[in-house]
Design an enzyme around this catalytic site. Structure first.
Site, PDB file in Angstrom:
ATOM      1  N   ARG A  35       0.847  -1.183   0.000  1.00 25.00           N
ATOM      2  CA  ARG A  35       0.000   0.000   0.000  1.00 25.00           C
ATOM      3  C   ARG A  35       0.889   1.242   0.000  1.00 25.00           C
ATOM      4  O   ARG A  35       1.948   1.271   0.636  1.00 25.00           O
ATOM      5  CB  ARG A  35      -0.928   0.021   1.227  1.00 25.00           C
ATOM      6  CG  ARG A  35      -2.094  -0.964   1.132  1.00 25.00           C
ATOM      7  CD  ARG A  35      -3.091  -0.537   0.070  1.00 25.00           C
ATOM      8  NE  ARG A  35      -4.286  -1.352   0.038  1.00 25.00           N
ATOM      9  CZ  ARG A  35      -4.493  -2.365  -0.799  1.00 25.00           C
ATOM     10  NH1 ARG A  35      -3.553  -2.707  -1.653  1.00 25.00           N
ATOM     11  NH2 ARG A  35      -5.637  -3.030  -0.780  1.00 25.00           N
ATOM     12  N   HIS A  75      -0.945   1.088 -10.163  1.00 26.68           N
ATOM     13  CA  HIS A  75      -1.765   0.216  -9.322  1.00 26.68           C
ATOM     14  C   HIS A  75      -2.499  -0.833 -10.171  1.00 26.68           C
ATOM     15  O   HIS A  75      -3.724  -0.989 -10.079  1.00 26.68           O
ATOM     16  CB  HIS A  75      -2.763   1.036  -8.501  1.00 26.68           C
ATOM     17  CG  HIS A  75      -3.202   0.336  -7.248  1.00 26.68           C
ATOM     18  ND1 HIS A  75      -3.509   0.989  -6.085  1.00 26.68           N
ATOM     19  CD2 HIS A  75      -3.383  -0.987  -6.971  1.00 26.68           C
ATOM     20  CE1 HIS A  75      -3.880   0.133  -5.151  1.00 26.68           C
ATOM     21  NE2 HIS A  75      -3.808  -1.087  -5.668  1.00 26.68           N
TER      22      HIS A  75
END
Length: 308
Positions: free
Chosen positions: A223, A271
C-alpha cells in the site's frame, strides 16, 4: 436476498447480469439505486457511503471489491458488523504474474540495461542464476504465499516474513519484530505485500533500507502509505538500493512533478499489479453469500484487532 454494489459501474452491470442468471434469488442494485434500503443485507463497495448503518439499517456485512479493506475507516463501522475483503483466483493470479515479472526483471538487471539503452551503451554484466539470488517476501497471506510458490518453482532462494509464525514449503520463514533484521539482511530483492496497518504505515523507510544488503532492490505492491518517498530516493542516490518497482503510491496518482516519474532506477505502474477479475470475483462473492446463509465463516473476514 438484497445486495447493493457501489463501485465501478461497468463491472457492476456485469455482476448484476451474472447473478440474475446464476442466482435469481439475489437481487443486486447498483448505487445510487438501492431499492428498499431496509431490505439491503449486504453492501459490496470500495468506499461505503457515509453513515452506512443509517442508510442500510439491516446490513449484515460489508464486503470490499478489492484484496484489501484498509480503505474502510473501521472506527466508523459498528464493531459487530462483519467486514470482508475479496479473495478470488483471478486477483491472486494477477499478483503472482506481476511479482514474478518484477523479480525476474530486477534479477536480470533490466533497469540497468534499459538505462544503457537510452544512453546507447552496449555493455554486458555478470549473470547470476536464480538459486544464487535471495528473494524475501514481506506478508505471507494469500497473495504472498502464492507469489512465493511461483518464485520457488523458478529456483530462487526464497524467504518470507510475517507478524506470526508460518511454515511454507521451500521457504525460510521469519516472523515478528525480533526476526525482521535477519530477514532483511537475507533479502537481495525485497517484495512488500503487507497490508496497511498502524505498524506498517511508513515501514519502508531509511532504517529498513539500511538493513538490506547493499545494492538490494525493492518491489512495492503493498500500500502506498507504507513507503517513505524521500528515504527511498536517498537510498537510491547512495546505492544502498539499486532499483525499485513501484505499483502503489501515496497519493494515487502521483503529481506530475514527483521525482518517481523520471527516476532512471524506478519502474512505476498505476496500481495494476492485481485487479479483481469480473467472472471469478462475482462467483467468489456468491460463494461468500451462500456461506453466510449456511452459517459458515465468510472467506476473507477481517480481524478488527489486526486490521486485515
Amino acid at each position: 436476498m438484497h445486495i447493493v454494489y457501489k463501485s465501478e459501474a461497468t463491472r457492476g452491470a456485469h455482476w448484476q447480469r451474472w447473478l440474475a442468471e446464476h442466482a435469481p434469488d439475489v437481487q443486486m442494485h447498483i448505487w445510487p439505486d438501492i431499492g428498499d434500503a431496509s431490505e439491503v443485507e449486504f453492501l459490496i463497495a470500495w468506499q461505503p457511503p457515509e453513515a452506512v448503518m443509517s442508510t442500510f439499517p439491516n446490513l449484515k456485512a460489508l464486503l470490499s471489491v478489492g484484496a484489501g479493506a484498509d480503505q474502510f475507516d473501521l472506527s466508523l463501522l459498528p464493531p459487530e458488523l462483519p467486514v470482508v475483503r475479496m479473495i478470488e483466483p483471478g486477483l491472486t493470479q494477477g499478483m503472482v504474474e506481476y511479482v514474478t515479472f518484477a523479480v525476474l526483471g530486477l534479477h536480470r538487471d533490466m533497469p540497468r540495461y534499459f538505462q544503457q539503452q537510452r544512453a546507447a551503451q552496449w555493455q554486458t554484466h555478470p549473470i547470476r542464476t536464480a538459486n544464487q539470488r535471495r528473494v524475501g517476501v514481506m506478508g505471507l497471506g494469500e497473495l504472498g504465499q502464492a507469489a512465493l510458490k511461483q518464485l520457488v518453482s523458478l529456483g530462487f532462494d526464497c524467504a518470507g516474513w510475517s507478524r506470526t509464525p508460518r511454515e511454507l514449503d521451500g521457504v525460510r520463514c521469519w516472523h515478528g519484530a525480533e526476526q525482521l533484521e535477519a530477514f532483511l539482511a537475507h533479502s537481495e530483492i525485497l517484495v512488500c505485500l503487507l497490508p496497511l496497518t498502524d505498524s506498517t504505515r511508513g515501514m519502508l523507510n531509511a532504517d529498513l533500507f539500511k538493513q538490506l544488503p547493499h545494492g538490494a532492490a525493492l518491489v512495492q505492491v503493498g500500500r502506498g502509505p507504507q513507503l517513505n518517498d524521500d528515504d527511498l530516493l536517498t537510498a537510491l542516490e547512495s546505492g544502498q538500493l539499486s532499483a525499485v518497482v513501484i505499483d502503489v503510491t501515496d497519493p494515487e496518482p502521483l503529481p506530475p512533478e514527483h521525482p518517481f516519474w523520471q527516476h532512471p532506477a524506478i519502474w512505476l505502474t498505476p496500481h495494476i499489479a492485481s485487479q479483481t477479475q469480473t467472472d471469478s470475483a462475482v462467483a467468489a462473492l456468491l460463494d461468500n453469500l451462500r456461506r453466510y446463509q449456511r452459517g459458515e465463516p465468510m472467506v476473507g473476514l477481517i480481524d478488527r484487532k489486526r486490521g486485515y
